[in-house]
Each structure stands twice: as structure tokens, then as C-alpha cells.
Design an enzyme around this catalytic site. Structure first.
Site, PDB file in Angstrom:
ATOM      1  N   ARG A 159       9.298   1.936  -2.566  1.00 58.68           N
ATOM      2  CA  ARG A 159       9.035   0.493  -2.706  1.00 58.68           C
ATOM      3  C   ARG A 159      10.350  -0.297  -2.575  1.00 58.68           C
ATOM      4  NH1 ARG A 159       6.199   1.296  -6.569  1.00 58.68           N
ATOM      5  NH2 ARG A 159       4.341   1.324  -5.256  1.00 58.68           N
TER       6      ARG A 159
ATOM      7  N   ASP B 295       0.873  -1.168   0.000  1.00 58.12           N
ATOM      8  CA  ASP B 295       0.000   0.000   0.000  1.00 58.12           C
ATOM      9  C   ASP B 295       0.903   1.209   0.000  1.00 58.12           C
ATOM     10  OD1 ASP B 295      -2.980   0.432  -0.004  1.00 58.12           O
ATOM     11  OD2 ASP B 295      -2.320   1.979   1.395  1.00 58.12           O
TER      12      ASP B 295
ATOM     13  N   GLY C  72       1.674   5.971 -12.412  1.00 61.57           N
ATOM     14  CA  GLY C  72       1.114   6.877 -11.403  1.00 61.57           C
ATOM     15  C   GLY C  72       1.673   8.298 -11.490  1.00 61.57           C
TER      16      GLY C  72
HETATM   17  P1  ITT Z   1      -3.593  -2.281  -5.338  1.00 63.31           P
HETATM   18  O1  ITT Z   1      -4.373  -1.812  -4.132  1.00 63.31           O
HETATM   19  O2  ITT Z   1      -4.325  -3.313  -6.136  1.00 63.31           O
HETATM   20  O3  ITT Z   1      -2.202  -2.691  -4.981  1.00 63.31           O
HETATM   21  P2  ITT Z   1      -3.640   0.524  -6.082  1.00 63.31           P
HETATM   22  O4  ITT Z   1      -3.031   1.283  -7.221  1.00 63.31           O
HETATM   23  O5  ITT Z   1      -5.088   0.797  -5.765  1.00 63.31           O
HETATM   24  O6  ITT Z   1      -3.418  -1.034  -6.368  1.00 63.31           O
HETATM   25  P3  ITT Z   1      -2.780   1.765  -3.608  1.00 63.31           P
HETATM   26  O7  ITT Z   1      -4.115   1.868  -2.995  1.00 63.31           O
HETATM   27  O8  ITT Z   1      -1.611   1.384  -2.742  1.00 63.31           O
HETATM   28  O9  ITT Z   1      -2.758   0.730  -4.799  1.00 63.31           O
HETATM   29  O10 ITT Z   1      -2.490   3.184  -4.296  1.00 63.31           O
HETATM   30  C1  ITT Z   1      -1.211   3.487  -4.684  1.00 63.31           C
HETATM   31  C2  ITT Z   1      -1.245   4.702  -5.597  1.00 63.31           C
HETATM   32  O11 ITT Z   1      -0.180   5.599  -5.222  1.00 63.31           O
HETATM   33  C3  ITT Z   1      -0.971   4.303  -7.037  1.00 63.31           C
HETATM   34  O12 ITT Z   1      -2.147   3.993  -7.718  1.00 63.31           O
HETATM   35  C4  ITT Z   1      -0.262   5.537  -7.567  1.00 63.31           C
HETATM   36  O13 ITT Z   1      -1.208   6.512  -7.920  1.00 63.31           O
HETATM   37  C5  ITT Z   1       0.521   6.020  -6.359  1.00 63.31           C
HETATM   38  N1  ITT Z   1       1.859   5.406  -6.327  1.00 63.31           N
HETATM   39  C6  ITT Z   1       2.332   4.468  -5.456  1.00 63.31           C
HETATM   40  N2  ITT Z   1       3.583   4.121  -5.754  1.00 63.31           N
HETATM   41  C7  ITT Z   1       3.925   4.846  -6.834  1.00 63.31           C
HETATM   42  C8  ITT Z   1       5.086   4.918  -7.623  1.00 63.31           C
HETATM   43  O14 ITT Z   1       6.146   4.149  -7.399  1.00 63.31           O
HETATM   44  N3  ITT Z   1       5.072   5.774  -8.650  1.00 63.31           N
HETATM   45  C9  ITT Z   1       4.009   6.540  -8.929  1.00 63.31           C
HETATM   46  N4  ITT Z   1       2.862   6.527  -8.257  1.00 63.31           N
HETATM   47  C10 ITT Z   1       2.824   5.675  -7.199  1.00 63.31           C
END
Ligand code: ITT
Length: 198
Positions: free
Chosen positions: A181, A69, A153
């Protein structure tokens, strides 16, 4: 031994696969388990959501599961979008719309006030509900127009001063070496050892 990635985000899957390459685990994605129901992310923290996703998926598939997350905290926005990063612009997950909304909210804000960080909490759970977690963060600045094609993202807006580039301008290996990460995953081998041998 199998390790199931408890995420539907393709960008995360790609990076997690690279980061887990040396662990000796057979890393598989949720695409192999279409019956697993979507986990409702209703926690107030990255930790709560990561633990929930890892536990639910591990129980559903009967294998060790790893959830991530993560999100972006922008100081000028008092930490938003934070746990709401994926759906910042609305109900669906739309990276382009999220970036547009962020740029709009920061319009006219000077560079020194555009500080931000990515955070990541990784949770690894066993089918019987044991769980271990690790976190990582990466500091940067939000620039005023997208740069670069790599990553996913908010990467095109996230400027890393150390490299003079956005995350989207860095190659995957470099991003993984400094990212939220990548830093969280540095602790994954000891977590896996703990869970598997206890
Ligand atoms: P899962 O819950 O299925 O893993 P999700 O995309 O909904 O997918 P999150 O709720 O953890 O996951 O939201 C993470 C968001 O934060 C992601 O969709 C991106 O918008 C942003 N994010 C996280 N890590 C990132 C990265 O390395 N680079 C760019 N944006 C990132």
C-alpha cells in the site's frame, strides 16, 4: 479539496489516512456517506476491482475518490487467495477465519516453499469518470503461527525477512514505508495533480 476513501475496511482507512497526510487533501471516509451503495467486487484482477470501486464511489458522492484493492498471493497455493483475500474462508469478511484457513492449507509446507506477496492497486477517480491507477507489492513468507498485534488481515502471518518481524510486529510507520500500500501510494501525489489539473 475532499478526497473520499472508497473502502469499508478500517485497517485500510487508518493506513491510507497516514499515507495521505502530506497531500493537503481533506481525507474523509465512507462513514460520512451512508447512502453510497456497496460496490460488488466481481473483477478478476485487483486493477479491475480498484477502478470499479473508485469510479462508483466518485460518481455517487460527487468528489474525488480513492479505492484500494489488495490481497495476498501465496506461491504454494498458485496465487490464492489473491482477489478473494477478504472472504477467503467464506462469505463474510473474517480475518481470524482467513488466517486459520491459510495456516491449514500450508500445514507441513517447509519455510522455503511459503513465499508470498501482498499486492495493492490504488485507483483515484473523478466524479466524471476519469481514473488513474498505481500499484505496489511487498515480498514475504507465511509463518506457521500468528505473531504481533498491529495492522489487520493477514499481517500476523506475513514475515518480512528484512526486519525479522511480521507486518503485525512492525509499527505503522515502518509497515507503511515498505508495504504494498505504501509503495502504491508513493505515486498518489502525481496522480492527484494529473486528475485535478487536467
Ligand atoms: P474494501 O473493498 O471495502 O476496500 P476489503 O477488505 O473487502 O475492503 P479487498 O477486497 O481489497 O478489500 O480485500 C483486501 C484483503 O486483503 C483484506 O481484507 C485483507 O484480508 C488482505 N489485505 C490487504 N492488504 C493487507 C494488509 O496491508 N495487511 C493484511 N492483510 C491485507
Amino acid at each position: 479539496m475532499k478526497l473520499v476513501l472508497a473502502t469499508h475496511n478500517e485497517g485500510k482507512v487508518r493506513e491510507l489516512r497516514e499515507l495521505l497526510a502530506g497531500t493537503g487533501y481533506d481525507v474523509v471516509s465512507l462513514a460520512e456517506y451512508p447512502h453510497v451503495p456497496e460496490v460488488i467486487e466481481d473483477g478478476d484482477t485487483f486493477l479491475a476491482n480498484a477502478v470499479k470501486k473508485a469510479r462508483q464511489v466518485a460518481a455517487a458522492v460527487g468528489e474525488i475518490a480513492l479505492a484500494d484493492d489488495s490481497g495476498l498471493e501465496v506461491d504454494y497455493l498458485n496465487g490464492a487467495p489473491g482477489v478473494h483475500s477478504a472472504r477467503f474462508a467464506g462469505t463474510g469478511h473474517d480475518d481470524a477465519a482467513n488466517n486459520q484457513k491459510l495456516l491449514k492449507l500450508l500445514q507441513g509446507v517447509p519455510p522455503e516453499k511459503r513465499t508470498a506477496r501482498f499486492r495493492c492497486v490504488v485507483a483515484v477517480a473523478t466524479p466524471d469518470g476519469r481514473v488513474e491507477t498505481a500499484d505496489g507489492k511487498c515480498e514475504g513468507l507465511i509463518i506457521d503461527e500468528p505473531r504481533g498485534e498491529n495492522g489487520f488481515g493477514y499481517d500476523p502471518l506475513f514475515w518480512v525477512s528484512e526486519y525479522g518481524k511480521t507486518f503485525a510486529e512492525l509499527d505503522g510507520t515502518t509497515k507503511n514505508s515498505i508495504s504494498h500500500r505504501g509503495r502504491a501510494l508513493q505515486k498518489v501525489q502525481s496522480i492527484l495533480t494529473k486528475l485535478v489539473h487536467n
